[in-house]
Design a protein around this motif. Sequence first.
Motif, short mmCIF file in Angstrom:
data_model
loop_
_atom_site.label_atom_id
_atom_site.label_comp_id
_atom_site.label_asym_id
_atom_site.label_seq_id
_atom_site.Cartn_x
_atom_site.Cartn_y
_atom_site.Cartn_z
N PRO A 40 -8.77 12.14 -4.40
CA PRO A 40 -8.72 12.62 -5.93
C PRO A 40 -7.15 12.43 -6.46
O PRO A 40 -6.92 11.94 -7.48
N GLU A 41 -6.51 13.18 -5.68
CA GLU A 41 -5.23 13.19 -6.09
C GLU A 41 -4.27 11.98 -6.18
O GLU A 41 -3.56 11.60 -7.18
N LEU A 42 -4.66 10.79 -5.15
CA LEU A 42 -4.31 9.48 -5.27
C LEU A 42 -4.73 8.82 -6.61
O LEU A 42 -3.86 8.12 -7.32
N ILE A 43 -5.72 8.96 -6.65
CA ILE A 43 -6.21 8.32 -8.02
C ILE A 43 -5.74 8.92 -9.23
O ILE A 43 -5.69 8.16 -10.14
N VAL A 44 -5.51 10.14 -9.24
CA VAL A 44 -4.86 10.92 -10.41
C VAL A 44 -3.47 10.30 -10.73
O VAL A 44 -3.02 9.69 -11.64
N LYS A 45 -2.63 10.14 -9.77
CA LYS A 45 -1.34 9.52 -9.58
C LYS A 45 -1.25 8.02 -10.01
O LYS A 45 -0.62 7.88 -10.64
N LEU A 46 -2.20 7.24 -9.37
CA LEU A 46 -2.43 5.93 -9.87
C LEU A 46 -2.73 5.76 -11.20
O LEU A 46 -2.15 5.04 -11.83
N SER A 47 -3.53 6.57 -11.88
CA SER A 47 -3.83 6.57 -13.28
C SER A 47 -2.92 6.75 -14.18
O SER A 47 -2.88 6.43 -15.41
N GLN A 48 -1.82 7.38 -13.49
CA GLN A 48 -0.55 7.72 -14.35
C GLN A 48 0.23 6.47 -14.55
O GLN A 48 1.13 6.72 -15.37
N GLN A 49 0.22 5.72 -13.64
CA GLN A 49 1.01 4.61 -13.45
C GLN A 49 0.19 3.32 -13.78
O GLN A 49 1.10 2.24 -14.40
N PHE A 50 -0.84 3.23 -13.91
CA PHE A 50 -1.75 1.86 -14.43
C PHE A 50 -3.03 2.30 -14.88
O PHE A 50 -3.42 3.38 -14.58
N SER A 51 -3.49 1.48 -15.56
CA SER A 51 -4.56 1.75 -16.33
C SER A 51 -5.84 1.18 -15.40
O SER A 51 -6.08 -0.15 -15.27
N LEU A 52 -6.66 2.05 -14.88
CA LEU A 52 -7.43 1.60 -13.69
C LEU A 52 -8.66 1.28 -14.57
O LEU A 52 -9.11 1.15 -15.54
N ALA A 53 -9.46 0.27 -13.56
CA ALA A 53 -10.85 -0.20 -14.18
C ALA A 53 -11.90 -0.36 -13.09
O ALA A 53 -11.43 -0.39 -11.99
N PRO A 54 -13.07 -0.70 -13.36
CA PRO A 54 -14.10 -0.97 -12.58
C PRO A 54 -13.82 -1.95 -11.81
O PRO A 54 -13.44 -2.95 -12.23
N GLY A 55 -13.91 -1.96 -10.29
CA GLY A 55 -13.60 -3.01 -9.52
C GLY A 55 -12.31 -2.92 -8.55
O GLY A 55 -12.13 -3.58 -7.75
N ASP A 56 -11.45 -2.04 -9.10
CA ASP A 56 -10.39 -1.57 -8.52
C ASP A 56 -10.81 -0.96 -7.21
O ASP A 56 -11.65 -0.28 -7.04
N VAL A 57 -9.92 -1.33 -6.09
CA VAL A 57 -10.06 -0.51 -4.85
C VAL A 57 -8.61 -0.08 -4.33
O VAL A 57 -7.64 -0.83 -4.65
N ILE A 58 -8.53 0.92 -3.57
CA ILE A 58 -7.43 1.60 -3.24
C ILE A 58 -7.62 1.93 -1.69
O ILE A 58 -8.42 2.38 -1.14
N LEU A 59 -6.52 1.05 -0.98
CA LEU A 59 -6.23 1.40 0.39
C LEU A 59 -5.44 2.72 0.50
O LEU A 59 -4.15 2.68 0.16
N THR A 60 -5.80 3.78 1.00
CA THR A 60 -5.31 5.19 1.05
C THR A 60 -4.44 5.55 1.93
O THR A 60 -3.61 6.57 1.95
N GLY A 61 -3.90 4.56 2.72
CA GLY A 61 -2.55 4.78 3.61
C GLY A 61 -3.11 4.72 5.03
O GLY A 61 -4.29 4.84 5.22
N THR A 62 -1.98 4.67 5.95
CA THR A 62 -2.41 4.40 7.44
C THR A 62 -1.90 5.68 8.21
O THR A 62 -0.88 6.21 7.85
N PRO A 63 -2.49 6.08 9.32
CA PRO A 63 -1.87 7.19 10.21
C PRO A 63 -0.72 6.48 11.00
O PRO A 63 -0.36 5.18 10.82
N GLU A 64 0.02 7.06 11.83
CA GLU A 64 0.94 6.73 12.79
C GLU A 64 0.39 5.79 13.78
O GLU A 64 -0.57 5.80 13.92
N ASN A 65 1.48 5.23 14.40
CA ASN A 65 1.65 4.36 15.43
C ASN A 65 0.87 2.81 15.10
O ASN A 65 0.26 2.40 15.68
N VAL A 66 1.32 2.62 14.02
CA VAL A 66 1.33 1.23 13.45
C VAL A 66 1.95 0.30 14.58
O VAL A 66 2.89 0.55 15.21
N GLY A 67 1.49 -0.86 14.82
CA GLY A 67 2.06 -1.72 15.83
C GLY A 67 1.55 -3.25 15.77
O GLY A 67 0.73 -3.53 15.00
N PRO A 68 1.84 -4.01 16.78
CA PRO A 68 1.79 -5.42 16.63
C PRO A 68 0.37 -5.82 17.04
O PRO A 68 -0.42 -5.03 17.85
N VAL A 69 0.03 -6.92 16.52
CA VAL A 69 -1.15 -7.72 17.06
C VAL A 69 -0.95 -9.18 17.21
O VAL A 69 -0.46 -9.53 16.31
#
Length: 232
Positions: free
Chosen positions: A182-211
């Motif tokens: 919910p906090e992310l959506i609030v922050k995002l809505s302060q910068q963009f006008s959101l609309a139905p159909g928008d999707v949000i990738l909410t971030g990733t944990p540590e240990n990203v790496g190669p594939v």
Amino acid sequence: MSYVFNPAPVVLLPIVGASERFPVRRVFCVGRNYAAHAIEMGDDPTRDEPFFFCKDRECVVPVDLNQSVSIAYPSATQQLEYEAELVVALSQGGSDFTLEQAKAAVYGYAVGIDLTRRDLQSAAKAKGRPWDAGKAFDQSAPISAIVPQSIWAPSPESVISLSVDGIEKQNSTLSCLIWSVPELIVKLSQQFSLAPGDVILTGTPENVGPVVAGETMMVTVAGLGSIQVTIN
């Protein structure tokens, strides 16, 4: 009405338990929203506001939950990296949401991967340039079928994990999110006008790496499901 050329087809995600499809409008991504990953990438997680970047909706690769898909190793990179993500799908739009409005805007949740051409991103960042080429490339956002929030909603104890060829690489819980959904959506809505159909990738944990080509990633959000993505 006629067109100079045929419009691009609508990108559709399946919905669990429904015959309807979810039409994707925009794909927002959140940078460094897990404290350990922020530290891993050189940031201070106690200081920064969330920041956002976008992928084109044509980057989305729909995958049924608990199913697999194959994608090509992308061009122009020698360092393709995985980032496991919880995805939020919106069915209501607006600006400057309250927390309650943000919660009501959520249609459901999905499992996703934010694939990154890390070498291109790092080179662009080092020169202070935009790093779209590192993020918004073809097939860079595999996303599962959406589970309506009436069926499943995340809890702080929900585990998110990613493995490569059966070897676990990422493992965390949603309690480690710096900014909640919910906090992310609030922050995002302060910068963009959101609309139905928008999707949000909410971030990733540590240990990203190669594939690399020939390897298979499996991303799981406990209680929600998993997807498998093989790189060809």
